[in-house]
Design an enzyme around this catalytic site. Structure first.
Site, PDB file in Angstrom:
ATOM      1  N   SER A  55      68.814  38.014  79.439  1.00 39.24           N
ATOM      2  CA  SER A  55      68.775  39.245  78.644  1.00 39.24           C
ATOM      3  C   SER A  55      69.578  39.193  77.354  1.00 39.24           C
ATOM      4  O   SER A  55      69.576  40.175  76.597  1.00 39.24           O
ATOM      5  CB  SER A  55      69.251  40.429  79.493  1.00 39.24           C
ATOM      6  OG  SER A  55      68.259  40.802  80.418  1.00 39.24           O
ATOM      7  N   LYS A  60      67.786  40.210  74.248  1.00 40.03           N
ATOM      8  CA  LYS A  60      67.669  41.582  73.750  1.00 40.03           C
ATOM      9  C   LYS A  60      68.455  41.812  72.465  1.00 40.03           C
ATOM     10  O   LYS A  60      68.266  42.838  71.800  1.00 40.03           O
ATOM     11  CB  LYS A  60      68.085  42.560  74.848  1.00 40.03           C
ATOM     12  CG  LYS A  60      67.123  42.535  76.044  1.00 40.03           C
ATOM     13  CD  LYS A  60      67.553  43.481  77.141  1.00 40.03           C
ATOM     14  CE  LYS A  60      66.495  43.509  78.255  1.00 40.03           C
ATOM     15  NZ  LYS A  60      66.961  42.952  79.505  1.00 40.03           N
ATOM     16  N   SER A 104      70.744  47.086  80.044  1.00 46.88           N
ATOM     17  CA  SER A 104      69.857  45.933  79.877  1.00 46.88           C
ATOM     18  C   SER A 104      68.476  46.201  80.460  1.00 46.88           C
ATOM     19  O   SER A 104      67.919  45.391  81.213  1.00 46.88           O
ATOM     20  CB  SER A 104      70.467  44.676  80.510  1.00 46.88           C
ATOM     21  OG  SER A 104      69.855  43.507  80.027  1.00 46.88           O
TER      22      SER A 104
END
Length: 326
Positions: A104, A107, A162
């Site tokens: 993640s 992101k 997240s």
């Protein structure tokens, strides 16, 4: 799990050339294609600092080799770095150009593109596709088809808990589809100089063709922290908001930051503040973190660790960076 390295040497060549020519990459604007810095037509002479050329690596931390000025141990991780931003010093670098799975931390790029291309106060409706996942245990903000949120709300959901559903909604809002958004991610990565990266989704869910490097993440993060919106979000411990469901009712949401430094779950050495960062975890990528710190004198540091065997060890390794310079 480390990917087979398929290094693109154009970036390193340009960066090393910059360091050699300018002794720190100082320069002025004027060169549109910084990777063409060795073009004889530019008239750049060795040792010259008044060529009028702006180099790609200006103000960036640069190294092609492993560096350990701190005598720290990151052996439980696949790759790591610790850079001082004000002086562009590489204090620690280990496997920073190896292609690794980012989870993640992806992101950060998603947020960067959203901030650069979107209207933070514009609203969008969540599609069925955006909240449909083929694997279990995926981190989400609990969004439902038909929910209406602003881009600003989606960014908080993206960067704090997240949320993978928020990542998909953002991608569809900005580019029309997650596939088109991935194309934007790859194009922006090339512009930034993150040439060893390839993205196939906006959330970082595992795909063998979705990878980056510690150094590329540094370049992407360096771009993102230029925006106050990004900094405001990543330094937030928790965020409460209200959005509209498909049936018109109000949905109250509270999202907490998954970064243990920012949330206060992990302590810092005296004199240091955790401004914010982005976590990432999958079974293949293992524990990952991109983090911005500041010391008592206001000097800032970026620490990145990818592929740590355990989350607790990841935070210990980052603490060791700070202890070494404290």
């Amino acid at each position: 799990m480390k990917l087979t390295s398929r290094r693109t040497m154009a970036l390193l060549t340009a960066l090393v050339l910059c360091a050699a020519l300018l002794g720190g990459c100082a320069g002025v604007s004027g060169l549109e294609d910084a990777f063409a810095a060795d073009d004889p037509a530019l008239g750049v002479l060795s040792g010259s600092t008044d060529s009028g050329v702006s180099y790609y690596a200006e103000d960036l931390c640069v190294t092609a080799e492993d560096v350990d000025e701190l005598s720290v141990d990151t052996s439980e991780s696949y790759g790591a770095c610790f850079f001082r931003l004000d002086t562009a010093e590489v204090l620690y670098a280990n496997n920073i150009h190896e292609q690794l799975y980012p989870a993640s931390t992806t992101k950060i790029m998603t947020a960067l593109l959203a901030i650069e291309n979107g209207d933070l106060d514009a609203s969008t409706t969540v599609s069925e596709t955006a909240v449909t996942f083929t694997e279990s245990g995926v981190s989400t903000a609990g969004l439902k088809e038909g929910d209406v949120l602003t881009l600003r709300q989606l960014l908080y959901a993206l960067l704090l808990p997240s949320a993978n559903d928020a990542a998909n909604v953002i991608a569809e809002m900005i580019a029309g589809s997650t596939e088109a958004f991935a194309d934007m991610m790859n194009a922006r990565a090339q512009e930034i100089g993150a040439t060893n990266s390839h993205f196939v989704n906006p959330n970082g869910l595992h795909d063998e063709d979705h990878y980056t490097t510690v150094y590329d993440l540094y370049l992407i993060f360096q771009e993102a922290i230029q925006y106050d919106t990004f900094l405001d979000i990543i330094e937030t411990e928790s965020f409460e908001t209200t959005y509209t469901a498909a049936d018109g009712t109000a949905v109250e949401a509270s999202w907490s930051n998954s970064d243990q430094f920012t949330s206060g779950g992990v302590s810092l050495p005296e004199g240091f503040t955790a401004i914010g960062g982005k976590t990432g975890t999958t079974s293949v990528a293992r524990s990952c973190l991109v983090q911005l710190f500041e010391d008592a004198e206001g000097q800032q540091y970026v620490a990145i660790i990818l592929g740590c065997s355990e989350r607790a060890i990841l935070y210990q390794e980052m603490q060791s960076f700070l202890e070494a310079v404290g």
